[in-house]
Design a protein around this motif. Structure first.
Motif, mmCIF file in Angstrom:
data_model
loop_
_atom_site.group_PDB
_atom_site.id
_atom_site.type_symbol
_atom_site.label_atom_id
_atom_site.label_comp_id
_atom_site.label_asym_id
_atom_site.label_seq_id
_atom_site.Cartn_x
_atom_site.Cartn_y
_atom_site.Cartn_z
ATOM 1 N N GLY A 138 -1.781 1.771 -5.235
ATOM 2 C CA GLY A 138 -2.738 2.826 -4.960
ATOM 3 C C GLY A 138 -2.118 4.047 -4.315
ATOM 4 O O GLY A 138 -0.896 4.236 -4.334
ATOM 5 N N SER A 139 -2.960 4.866 -3.707
ATOM 6 C CA SER A 139 -2.515 6.128 -3.098
ATOM 7 C C SER A 139 -2.879 6.222 -1.630
ATOM 8 O O SER A 139 -2.869 7.305 -1.050
ATOM 9 C CB SER A 139 -3.143 7.303 -3.850
ATOM 10 N N GLY A 140 -3.223 5.099 -1.007
ATOM 11 C CA GLY A 140 -3.636 5.112 0.391
ATOM 12 C C GLY A 140 -5.124 5.330 0.568
ATOM 13 O O GLY A 140 -5.596 5.527 1.688
ATOM 14 N N ASN A 141 -5.877 5.276 -0.533
ATOM 15 C CA ASN A 141 -7.330 5.497 -0.488
ATOM 16 C C ASN A 141 -8.093 4.253 -0.951
ATOM 17 O O ASN A 141 -9.114 4.374 -1.625
ATOM 18 C CB ASN A 141 -7.694 6.695 -1.377
ATOM 19 N N ASN A 142 -7.580 3.080 -0.571
ATOM 20 C CA ASN A 142 -8.192 1.809 -0.964
ATOM 21 C C ASN A 142 -8.326 1.687 -2.483
ATOM 22 O O ASN A 142 -9.315 1.158 -2.990
ATOM 23 C CB ASN A 142 -9.563 1.640 -0.291
ATOM 24 N N ASP A 143 -7.326 2.176 -3.203
ATOM 25 C CA ASP A 143 -7.370 2.163 -4.664
ATOM 26 C C ASP A 143 -6.232 1.361 -5.283
ATOM 27 O O ASP A 143 -5.916 1.528 -6.458
ATOM 28 C CB ASP A 143 -7.370 3.581 -5.220
ATOM 29 N N GLY A 144 -5.620 0.471 -4.501
ATOM 30 C CA GLY A 144 -4.585 -0.393 -5.056
ATOM 31 C C GLY A 144 -5.179 -1.641 -5.675
ATOM 32 O O GLY A 144 -6.343 -1.998 -5.425
ATOM 33 N N GLU A 194 0.829 -1.205 0.000
ATOM 34 C CA GLU A 194 0.000 0.000 0.000
ATOM 35 C C GLU A 194 0.864 1.255 0.000
ATOM 36 O O GLU A 194 1.793 1.387 0.806
ATOM 37 C CB GLU A 194 -0.926 0.012 1.209
ATOM 38 N N ASN A 195 0.557 2.184 -0.864
ATOM 39 C CA ASN A 195 1.308 3.433 -0.978
ATOM 40 C C ASN A 195 0.705 4.530 -0.117
ATOM 41 O O ASN A 195 -0.487 4.537 0.195
ATOM 42 C CB ASN A 195 1.325 3.909 -2.438
ATOM 43 N N ASN A 196 1.586 5.464 0.273
ATOM 44 C CA ASN A 196 1.167 6.699 0.940
ATOM 45 C C ASN A 196 0.497 6.448 2.287
ATOM 46 O O ASN A 196 -0.380 7.204 2.709
ATOM 47 C CB ASN A 196 0.214 7.497 0.035
#
Length: 682
Positions: free
Chosen positions: A310-316, A297-299
């Motif tokens: 992703g960007s830390g918004n459950n978008d990975g 998970e990123n960010n």
């Protein structure tokens, strides 16, 4: 065979130690009519895989639908089963209402696994079955085993990442991202032995600019065929695939009707149970390490960055654990078939495989250890496995998703051999070789015909030159910290899987859809040329006293299409042209290549780039002349240039001709230290 400082997981059919004379099988005796595949040497006792002819289909119908069947309805086969105390006849492929058409249309329903007394004479049983007219193929079952165990660099990770400073260029706040040179290589990793080439700035997957376009998508699923993925890891738990019906269902019940019970996070094909494990004393953390490269998970302020995390918004993207290693135990070849079908039927778009058989060109290995040498051998010796890979490629993914079918990606092998290992070398798959921080082939990588693409695999001959990723936290923090370094084509492979997952996420975002074959072709063209770096040679000494000479020119044309570039891949998805240029060299850009023809009657208006891109690359745009502009860069990086022309009429001051149209086109300049002589548009 060379012993490596660390070796990532590879596998082979169990080694047979009998003499060559004892291993020769007569076509007229034991290999009846060429029907018997592979070798009985070290096979699993009491089980055989059989593919029946279509003439047997009606007689197989009852055992295909009845749980606990012990006979086939084919008299010749059942007579053999009577002799060997057969107790189970089960379809190799699970058939459900949802997948029935897929299984039957491809003839996969004709594959069965027969179980019988394990003390039976396997060669005699196979020979008797092969004599039955309705039997098309008999294949011995083996267990996939490791050649060697991957090793973790057991040093602590410093909180101070100033040594690399790559983190300043990455738009996420993950603590250890500065160590991930495979994502952003600043060319400042120090060599630990003499005569090593210097690390090369930009010898990475170029994912930072790609993240401006897309960071991932939770509808894209990557199935990790490996040890179990630690689904509770702090940096992975939010990007784990979850079977919601099983999560919210009853224990011991197949709540979603897919043929598997309690498969919440994937399935363990070594135990044939839903529980994913990563905590056996002989586990290595390999599956979790591979998974982190793809989709940590990123960010989130901790750990590392995943390529499609992703960007830390459950978008990975999501990680499905398809467990084929469990401590020292490897999956049987029959359950490996089921694993590929499971991943495809449950919506995986990508099958990630950091394992394989020994290359047929491995020096110093005994003949029985070697894998197939070509596709013909592979499809003959391991027919059931090849059919399962074909099933995934044809049936993976989701309805109306960005890809019709699935993509199968394999590590190319760590044998320093001039032929990648199978199954990766199988033509429909993608076989990945490894490069080091100097954009050269890693000393351990397999290469040659059958290699499709390269990616950062790490090389511990450089300071922090292996690949940092997630690990299970087990037993003791020194051996299993939450994060650690490994190296191998096992690490190169998930770099390609991660880029593929990111590109599918972007395709989903744009509403595009590809066939599996189309997407594979695009992926293999989104590369940077390795040829300019293939000069010189090095000598490496190993701890066991052996040594290796790496002569880089020997790898020319042997590392696939080059090393993967995530930004190029996403540009290909959205259709933006790009041009690779060399720093410090004036490059002429022929604008007619993307304005659609001659520009003799066109009027140049302007060419511009953002202040950010100019600063990042040292970009200078020269004057327009005869359909061309010149560009020069002084730094490694990327820049988007917008060119505006008046086309389709006279000038604005000439009222006697049709009024011209103002047209703006964009293209991307990718600036590299070295560029192949032919260069060109991509």
């Amino acid at each position: 065979m060379k012993k490596f400082i660390y070796i990532a997981v590879v596998a082979l059919l169990a080694a047979c130690t009998a003499d060559l004379e004892e291993q020769t099988i007569s076509v007229t005796d034991n290999n009846i009519g060429g029907k018997i595949l592979n070798t009985s040497c070290n096979c699993v006792g009491g089980t055989l895989m059989v593919r029946f002819d279509t003439t047997a289909e009606s007689r197989l119908a009852e055992c295909a639908t009845r749980s606990g069947a012990t006979r086939t309805g084919i008299s010749g086969v059942d007579a053999v089963l009577d002799e060997v105390n057969g107790y189970s006849v089960a379809p190799l492929y699970v058939v459900t209402e949802k997948n029935r058409e897929k299984v039957y249309s491809g003839g996969y329903h004709l594959w069965y696994e027969l179980l019988f007394d394990e003390t039976s004479d396997m060669e005699a049983t196979a020979a008797k079955l092969a004599k039955v007219g309705e039997v098309q193929v008999v294949q011995y079952v083996h267990r996939i085993k490791r050649v060697g165990s991957p090793k973790v660099v057991t040093k602590s990770i410093s909180e101070d990442i100033s040594a690399t400073r790559a983190s300043s260029a990455i738009p996420f706040n993950d603590k250890y991202v500065g160590y991930q040179w495979g994502l952003k290589n600043l060319g400042n990793l120090g060599a630990l032995i003499s005569n090593l080439p210097d690390a090369v700035e930009g010898a990475d997957i170029n994912v930072v600019p790609a993240w401006k376009l897309c960071k991932g998508d939770p509808s894209i699923v990557v199935a990790v065929f490996d040890e179990g993925v630690m689904n509770t890891h702090e940096d992975l738990k939010n990007n784990i695939w979850i079977n919601e019906k099983e999560l919210n269902g009853q224990s011991g019940v197949d709540d979603d009707g897919n043929g598997y019970k309690d498969d919440i996070y994937g399935f363990n094909f070594t135990t044939m149970k839903g529980t994913i494990t990563w905590n056996k004393s002989s586990d290595t953390g390999h599956g979790t390490h591979v998974a982190g490269i793809i989709a940590a998970e990123n960010n989130n302020g901790i750990g590392i960055c995943g390529i499609a995390g992703g960007s830390g918004n459950n978008d990975g993207v999501k990680l499905m654990s398809v467990q084929i290693f469990n401590g020292d135990s490897g999956v049987s070849s029959s359950n490996l078939v089921r694993a590929f079908q499971y991943a495809a039927d449950n919506g995986a778009h990508i099958s990630q495989n950091s394992w394989g058989y020994l290359s047929a060109e491995t020096e110093g290995a005994d003949y029985w250890e070697l894998g197939p040498a070509n596709d013909k051998e592979y499809k003959y010796q391991l027919s059931a496995e090849a059919s399962a890979i074909d099933y995934f490629i044809k049936n993976g993914g989701t309805e109306n998703g960005p890809i019709e079918g699935g993509l199968v990606i394999f590590a190319g092998g760590n044998d320093s051999a001039a032929l990648p290992c199978y199954p990766g070398a199988y033509e429909p798959c993608v076989a990945v070789a490894a490069i080091n921080p100097a954009a050269r082939p890693a000393y351990y990588t397999d290469f040659g015909i059958g290699t499709d693409i390269s990616a950062p695999g790490g090389e511990s001959l450089y300071s922090n030159g292996a690949i940092l990723s997630t690990l299970p936290s087990l037993f003791d923090e020194e051996r299993f910290p939450n994060y650690g370094w490994m190296q191998g084509t096992s690490q190169a492979c998930p770099h390609v899987s991660g880029v593929a997952a990111l590109a599918l996420s972007y395709a989903k975002q744009l509403g595009k859809r590809y066939t599996a074959k189309e997407f594979r072709s695009i992926l293999l063209s989104a590369t940077n040329n390795i040829t300019p770096y293939l000069t010189g040679k090095i000598a490496i000494g190993f701890s066991d006293g052996s040594s290796q000479i790496v002569n880089y020119p020997d790898y020319e044309g042997m590392m696939g299409n080059g090393y993967i570039d995530a930004y190029k891949m996403l540009l290909k998805v959205d259709g933006t042209p790009c041009k690779v240029v060399q720093t410090g060299v004036e490059n002429d850009i022929n604008l007619s290549l993307y304005f659609g023809g001659g520009l003799d009657d066109a009027e140049f208006v302007k060419a511009e780039a953002s202040a950010e891109d100019i600063a990042a690359t040292g970009l200078q745009i020269g004057a327009y002349s005869k359909g061309k502009i010149s560009v020069t860069t002084s730094k490694v990086g990327v820049a988007t240039i917008s060119v505006t022309m008046l086309v389709g009429g006279g000038s604005l001051s000439d009222n006697s001709k049709p009024f011209p149209t103002e047209v703006t086109r964009k293209f991307v300049v990718i600036s590299k230290e070295q560029v192949a002589p032919n260069g060109g548009w991509l």
